[in-house]
Design an enzyme around this catalytic site. Structure first.
Site, mmCIF file in Angstrom:
data_model
loop_
_atom_site.group_PDB
_atom_site.id
_atom_site.type_symbol
_atom_site.label_atom_id
_atom_site.label_comp_id
_atom_site.label_asym_id
_atom_site.label_seq_id
_atom_site.Cartn_x
_atom_site.Cartn_y
_atom_site.Cartn_z
ATOM 1 N N SER A 64 15.196 -20.529 16.905
ATOM 2 C CA SER A 64 14.307 -20.899 15.805
ATOM 3 C C SER A 64 14.896 -21.905 14.834
ATOM 4 C CB SER A 64 13.904 -19.643 15.027
ATOM 5 O OG SER A 64 15.051 -18.987 14.510
ATOM 6 N N HIS A 92 9.844 -16.433 19.062
ATOM 7 C CA HIS A 92 9.370 -17.761 18.676
ATOM 8 C C HIS A 92 8.638 -18.457 19.820
ATOM 9 C CE1 HIS A 92 11.094 -18.037 14.638
ATOM 10 N NE2 HIS A 92 12.013 -17.223 15.117
ATOM 11 N N LYS A 123 3.657 -14.406 13.661
ATOM 12 C CA LYS A 123 3.773 -15.774 14.146
ATOM 13 C C LYS A 123 2.516 -16.182 14.922
ATOM 14 C CE LYS A 123 8.744 -16.053 13.772
ATOM 15 N NZ LYS A 123 8.949 -14.814 13.021
#
Length: 279
Positions: A64, A92, A123
């Protein structure tokens, strides 16, 4: 897992997220840190251990802070060679990569080779919470022995409903994934053309290197106060000293005009603070 596998040794990528590092420490296991995405160093460490000791390789798919990707297949090859388990953090990447949003392991067609995959319901999926995916035996062990799971509250039905809707949609739709990749590529190209020190890469993460914690915070503050743009400064201990940065993650709804405005704002701030342009 570390606590119930006697003599387990965990091999951890040096750029693993702080939460993974905390988990490894809590396990009480022996730990070996290998250089980031360095397969030769990982093999050297694996080969040095007792062949009969339980081993687990812990790594991420998309890192990330750097925005780069692990060689998952090659790591699995080493795991097979040295009889190691694999623990992959896809936080991610889930929702954002792979034909059905399964992450880099799905995109690279190696998900079936991973022992445990960790993901998030935040996310890309836009809600909150997280999960691990593994075979039934491992999941039963985690349910029975992991205090972090046992002594917590389950997700509320409304959150689960929201997550299920997101997952079902992103399993069928690639429009959002394609839009995000296009946005990230466009922003990187604009920043590069403008002489801003952006790290190259093929993921949706756009790290803009500053190299100083005070300036990173100052740039972030000016962007918000004067330009209405919110971006997080990333400072030590999240990244090593001297590599402080701003991390942009453009989404599919950020259009060209927005990114042009952002790039021009950054150029103005760079000039104002007399920062070095990209080398």
């Amino acid at each position: 897992l570390g606590k119930i596998l006697p003599g387990c040794v965990i091999f951890s990528d040096e750029l693993n997220h702080a939460s993974m590092i905390a988990g490894i420490r809590n396990s009480g296991c022996e730990k070996r840190v290998f250089r980031h995405n360095d397969l030769a160093h990982l093999e050297e460490l694996l080969a040095a251990e007792d062949p009969n000791a339980p081993k687990l390789i812990a790594f991420e798919s998309v890192y990330s802070m750097e925005g780069d990707i692990a060689p998952i297949g090659a790591i699995c090859d080493l795991a097979d060679k040295y009889n190691a388990l694999t623990y992959l953090d896809e936080v991610h990447a889930v929702g954002m990569y792979g034909p059905r949003g399964g992450g880099i392991s799905e995109r690279d067609e190696v998900a079936d080779r991973i022992t445990i995959i960790e993901g998030t319901l935040g996310k890309a999926f836009g809600v909150m919470g997280g999960y691990v995916a593994a075979d039934q035996t491992i999941i039963d062990v985690i349910r029975s022995y992991a205090p972090g799971f046992i002594f917590t509250t389950s997700l509320s039905p409304v959150l689960v409903a929201g997550v299920l809707a997101s997952v079902r949609h992103l399993k069928q739709s690639s429009v959002e994934r394609e839009g995000q990749q296009a946005s990230a590529a466009m922003l990187k190209a604009m920043m590069t053309e403008a002489g801003l020190p952006v790290l190259p890469g093929d993921t949706h993460i756009v790290p803009l290197m500053v190299g100083d914690p005070v300036n990173a915070k100052r740039i972030s503050d000016i962007l918000l106060a004067e330009y209405g743009v919110y971006v997080q400064p990333i400072n030590y201990p999240t990244v090593p000293r001297g590599t402080e940065r701003l991390r942009f993650t453009p989404g599919p709804t950020h259009d060209e005009a927005m990114m042009r405005e952002l790039t021009e704002a950054l150029v103005e701030i760079w000039d104002r603070l007399e920062l070095r342009p990209a080398a």
